[in-house]
Design an enzyme around this catalytic site. Structure first.
Site, PDB file in Angstrom:
ATOM      1  N   HIS A  97     -65.595  82.999   3.482  1.00 43.96           N
ATOM      2  CA  HIS A  97     -65.706  82.959   4.792  1.00 43.96           C
ATOM      3  C   HIS A  97     -66.918  82.204   5.255  1.00 43.96           C
ATOM      4  O   HIS A  97     -66.937  81.514   5.839  1.00 43.96           O
ATOM      5  CB  HIS A  97     -65.963  84.517   5.287  1.00 43.96           C
ATOM      6  CG  HIS A  97     -66.247  84.821   6.581  1.00 43.96           C
ATOM      7  ND1 HIS A  97     -65.445  85.222   7.436  1.00 43.96           N
ATOM      8  CD2 HIS A  97     -67.366  84.693   7.345  1.00 43.96           C
ATOM      9  CE1 HIS A  97     -65.882  85.251   8.816  1.00 43.96           C
ATOM     10  NE2 HIS A  97     -67.143  84.871   8.797  1.00 43.96           N
ATOM     11  N   GLU A  98     -68.045  82.425   4.450  1.00 37.82           N
ATOM     12  CA  GLU A  98     -69.463  81.941   4.728  1.00 37.82           C
ATOM     13  C   GLU A  98     -69.327  80.337   4.419  1.00 37.82           C
ATOM     14  O   GLU A  98     -69.857  79.509   5.216  1.00 37.82           O
ATOM     15  CB  GLU A  98     -70.627  82.378   3.907  1.00 37.82           C
ATOM     16  CG  GLU A  98     -70.876  83.800   4.533  1.00 37.82           C
ATOM     17  CD  GLU A  98     -71.045  84.088   5.911  1.00 37.82           C
ATOM     18  OE1 GLU A  98     -71.329  83.239   6.706  1.00 37.82           O
ATOM     19  OE2 GLU A  98     -70.707  85.278   6.275  1.00 37.82           O
ATOM     20  N   HIS A 138     -67.453  78.674   7.464  1.00 39.22           N
ATOM     21  CA  HIS A 138     -68.697  78.258   8.202  1.00 39.22           C
ATOM     22  C   HIS A 138     -69.378  77.010   8.080  1.00 39.22           C
ATOM     23  O   HIS A 138     -69.802  76.166   8.906  1.00 39.22           O
ATOM     24  CB  HIS A 138     -69.434  79.588   8.343  1.00 39.22           C
ATOM     25  CG  HIS A 138     -68.934  80.737   9.216  1.00 39.22           C
ATOM     26  ND1 HIS A 138     -68.477  80.860  10.371  1.00 39.22           N
ATOM     27  CD2 HIS A 138     -69.382  81.979   9.030  1.00 39.22           C
ATOM     28  CE1 HIS A 138     -68.189  81.762  10.856  1.00 39.22           C
ATOM     29  NE2 HIS A 138     -68.623  82.663  10.060  1.00 39.22           N
ATOM     30  N   HIS A 156     -65.089  81.566  13.716  1.00 39.04           N
ATOM     31  CA  HIS A 156     -64.409  82.795  13.883  1.00 39.04           C
ATOM     32  C   HIS A 156     -62.976  82.538  14.365  1.00 39.04           C
ATOM     33  O   HIS A 156     -63.168  81.846  15.441  1.00 39.04           O
ATOM     34  CB  HIS A 156     -65.178  83.956  14.388  1.00 39.04           C
ATOM     35  CG  HIS A 156     -66.198  84.404  13.439  1.00 39.04           C
ATOM     36  ND1 HIS A 156     -67.534  84.866  14.095  1.00 39.04           N
ATOM     37  CD2 HIS A 156     -66.618  84.342  12.215  1.00 39.04           C
ATOM     38  CE1 HIS A 156     -68.396  85.037  12.884  1.00 39.04           C
ATOM     39  NE2 HIS A 156     -67.626  84.945  11.827  1.00 39.04           N
ATOM     40  N   TRP A 191     -61.368  83.885  16.608  1.00 36.92           N
ATOM     41  CA  TRP A 191     -61.293  84.405  18.044  1.00 36.92           C
ATOM     42  C   TRP A 191     -62.244  83.512  18.717  1.00 36.92           C
ATOM     43  O   TRP A 191     -62.276  83.684  19.875  1.00 36.92           O
ATOM     44  CB  TRP A 191     -61.515  85.911  17.934  1.00 36.92           C
ATOM     45  CG  TRP A 191     -63.008  86.223  17.739  1.00 36.92           C
ATOM     46  CD1 TRP A 191     -63.956  86.252  18.434  1.00 36.92           C
ATOM     47  CD2 TRP A 191     -63.269  86.650  16.288  1.00 36.92           C
ATOM     48  NE1 TRP A 191     -65.134  86.819  17.527  1.00 36.92           N
ATOM     49  CE2 TRP A 191     -64.810  86.913  16.543  1.00 36.92           C
ATOM     50  CE3 TRP A 191     -62.641  86.632  15.104  1.00 36.92           C
ATOM     51  CZ2 TRP A 191     -65.392  87.376  15.361  1.00 36.92           C
ATOM     52  CZ3 TRP A 191     -63.037  86.978  14.180  1.00 36.92           C
ATOM     53  CH2 TRP A 191     -64.592  87.253  13.978  1.00 36.92           C
TER      54      TRP A 191
HETATM   55  N1  ARG Z   1     -69.679  89.342   8.610  1.00 37.94           N
HETATM   56  C1  ARG Z   1     -69.709  88.279   7.868  1.00 37.94           C
HETATM   57  C2  ARG Z   1     -69.951  86.799   8.714  1.00 37.94           C
HETATM   58  O1  ARG Z   1     -69.458  86.820   9.965  1.00 37.94           O
HETATM   59  C3  ARG Z   1     -68.660  87.978   7.193  1.00 37.94           C
HETATM   60  C4  ARG Z   1     -67.553  89.016   6.829  1.00 37.94           C
HETATM   61  C5  ARG Z   1     -66.418  88.469   6.086  1.00 37.94           C
HETATM   62  N2  ARG Z   1     -65.544  89.462   5.943  1.00 37.94           N
HETATM   63  C6  ARG Z   1     -64.749  89.351   4.617  1.00 37.94           C
HETATM   64  N3  ARG Z   1     -63.914  90.378   4.355  1.00 37.94           N
HETATM   65  N4  ARG Z   1     -65.251  88.713   3.656  1.00 37.94           N
HETATM   66  O2  ARG Z   1     -70.540  85.892   8.468  1.00 37.94           O
HETATM   67 ZN    ZN Z   2     -68.573  84.800  10.205  1.00 35.19          ZN
END
Ligand code: ARG
Ligand code: ZN
Ligand code: CA
Length: 377
Positions: free
Chosen positions: A232-233, A236, A242, A244
């Site tokens: 996920h990171e 980014h 994200h 949404w």
């Molecule tokens: N909350 C973190 C962010 O938005 C990452 C969450 C990712 N979720 C996962 N299940 N790996 O940067």
């Molecule tokens: Zn994130």
């Protein structure tokens, strides 16, 4: 023409002319907040970002045809306050493997993608390797281990507003040239799962990815145990938002047209279908907030956006030769040419000196046949 048959001989004539909203107490994310703050405080970054956004026509849908994978060299900085945070190499390897599976669409759970979304699934063509060379050209295993006496160093801010984690002087670990390496910091971040800077949102000395040591690689957390906080990171880091967008409404979206509009994040492990903003939601995407075991895909539009970051603000990573097999790289007079033989992929000619401009070149096959030539005035 079958490029495989050619080894290269180049004759070069060179002229050196030179919001996270705190929805859930346990895992907030810093992404939107910090992005805004940086952009706000730094007019130069803000202007650059704007120019970039206007020039990168990231529409979507079309899947780019990459002729070979892009290999991103990774350096992992393990900055630990206690032994538990000094995670073993095996967890680091498991993380690199996770990234490689997720970004290549070869993850074991890809077939969990609901049928209606299967056509959106993308293999990004982005691959990760632990760096085999440090910025001075010395051998490295791509892993640095640095003890610190600062508790929660991942969120600490030191003198001059500098983030401790990035500076040796502040008991962190000095970043490796962020244009040539993807720097991943594994550290205590308290309740935050991870953080990444999007292109143009951080100064080069602080341009990297931070992952809470608890969630790095395969671990035993019930929600984030598979290493997908890092997937996920890194999304980014390559400019993905994200799914949404930032605001919890149906106006704001992620700037990508093949991901349906969605009201806000999902948590836990929802079952498909779930609907918001008039369409079924793509909560099983890596850029949502569901559990690791319930996210399985990037889309073609997301792939395009990441590749566009790699051809724009992060282009030096694209050209990095750090992970190449030395036998396939030709180096002469500060010019690097690879791969050799070129295979089906692109041929990359890279100068170590960013002031050099290649004015003209001629490319010959092993048999001495002129294959291509470029002359610029
Ligand atoms: N909350 C973190 C962010 O938005 C990452 C969450 C990712 N979720 C996962 N299940 N790996 O940067
Ligand atoms: Zn994130
Ligand atoms: Ca969208």
């Amino acid at each position: 023409m079958n490029w495989n048959r050619f080894a290269l001989q180049l004759s070069l004539s060179l002229l050196a002319i030179g919001q996270c909203f705190h929805l859930r107490a346990q895992v907030p994310c810093l992404f939107d907040e910090v992005k805004e703050e940086r952009l706000w405080n730094n007019p130069f970054l803000k202007a650059q970002r704007k120019i970039w956004e206007q020039h990168s026509a990231v529409s979507s849908g079309t899947d780019l045809l990459l002729r070979s994978n892009i290999i991103i060299p990774v350096v992992v900085h393990v900055v630990y306050f206690n032994d538990e945070q000094n995670i073993p190499d095996t967890r680091i390897y498991s993380q690199i493997e996770r990234l490689n599976q997720d970004f290549s669409g070869s993850n074991e759970d890809l077939n969990n993608v609901p049928n209606v979304f299967k056509h959106l699934v993308a293999k990004t063509g982005i691959e990760f390797c632990l760096a085999n060379e440090d910025p001075d050209g010395n051998f490295s295993n791509g892993i640095l281990r640095v003890p610190t006496s600062i508790n929660r160093i991942g969120t600490a801010i030191g003198t001059g507003g500098r983030r401790n984690i990035f500076y040796e002087e502040l008991e962190g670990s000095e970043i490796w040239d962020s244009e040539r390496y993807l720097n991943i910091y594994v550290c205590d971040m308290g309740e935050i799962a991870g953080f990444a800077s999007a292109p143009f949102t951080a100064i080069p000395q602080e341009d990297g990815v931070l992952i809470n040591s608890k969630y790095f690689g395969v671990n035993n957390d019930p929600e984030f145990g598979m290493g997908r906080v890092c997937t996920h990171e890194v999304g980014h880091f390559f400019d993905l938002n994200h799914i949404w967008g930032s605001a919890l409404d149906c106006e704001d979206d992620d700037g990508i047209s093949d991901t349906p509009r969605q009201m806000g994040p999902y948590f836990g492990c929802p079952s498909h279908p779930r609907t918001s903003c008039g369409s079924e939601d793509l909560f099983m995407n890596y850029m949502d907030y569901v559990n690791d075991s319930c996210m399985f895909m990037f889309t073609a539009g997301q792939k395009l956006k990441m590749l566009s970051a790699l051809s724009g603000p992060r282009f030096k990573l694209l050209h990095s030769t750090i992970c190449n097999d030395p036998d396939t790289v030709m180096q002469e007079n500060g010019i690097t040419i690879f791969p050799n033989p070129v295979g089906n992929g692109p041929l990359i000619v890279h100068s170590n000196n960013s002031d050099d401009l290649i004015q003209s070149w001629e490319l010959y096959s092993m048999e001495g046949k002129l294959i291509s030539a470029i002359f610029r005035k």
